[in-house]
Design a protein around this motif. Sequence first.
Motif, short mmCIF file in Angstrom:
data_model
loop_
_atom_site.label_atom_id
_atom_site.label_comp_id
_atom_site.label_asym_id
_atom_site.label_seq_id
_atom_site.Cartn_x
_atom_site.Cartn_y
_atom_site.Cartn_z
N GLN A 14 0.85 -1.19 0.00
CA GLN A 14 0.00 0.00 0.00
C GLN A 14 0.89 1.25 0.00
O GLN A 14 2.00 1.23 0.51
CB GLN A 14 -0.92 0.02 1.23
N ASP A 15 0.38 2.32 -0.58
CA ASP A 15 1.13 3.57 -0.59
C ASP A 15 1.14 4.19 0.80
O ASP A 15 0.09 4.30 1.44
CB ASP A 15 0.50 4.56 -1.57
N PRO A 16 2.32 4.62 1.27
CA PRO A 16 2.38 5.22 2.60
C PRO A 16 1.76 6.61 2.62
O PRO A 16 1.84 7.35 1.64
CB PRO A 16 3.88 5.29 2.89
N PRO A 17 1.14 6.98 3.73
CA PRO A 17 0.58 8.32 3.84
C PRO A 17 1.68 9.35 4.07
O PRO A 17 2.82 9.00 4.36
CB PRO A 17 -0.32 8.21 5.08
N LYS A 18 1.33 10.60 3.97
CA LYS A 18 2.31 11.68 4.14
C LYS A 18 2.63 11.94 5.61
O LYS A 18 3.64 12.54 5.92
CB LYS A 18 1.80 12.96 3.49
#
Length: 105
Positions: free
Chosen positions: A23-27
């Motif tokens: 999954q794409d990591p959050p900022k």
Amino acid sequence: MQIPVLCGGIPAATDAVLLEEGQDPPKQGHITRFAPIKPGHFPACFCCAPRGAAAAALGQLFRDRATGKAPYFKRLVVLASPAGEAAVREALTEDVLTRARYKLG
């Protein structure tokens, strides 16, 4: 006091994030990664059955919070696939230690 767990959404800077591999990591937010099922392993195989990967990751995150390795957080955001979310929900209902520390919020 149990820590509320939200599945999906945008984490705040003060949130912990349980992020499924891939999954794409959050900022923002303190990220802990997990993989719901190890590649090549059958669900509930002997090496994974005592505690699932989600329960183990939630336990490690709680210990990191308690020892100061992770910032003190009051909410956990889960960013995962439907299968990953199901693994977290299962840990929240079936694993006694996880259930004592966290609750679906």
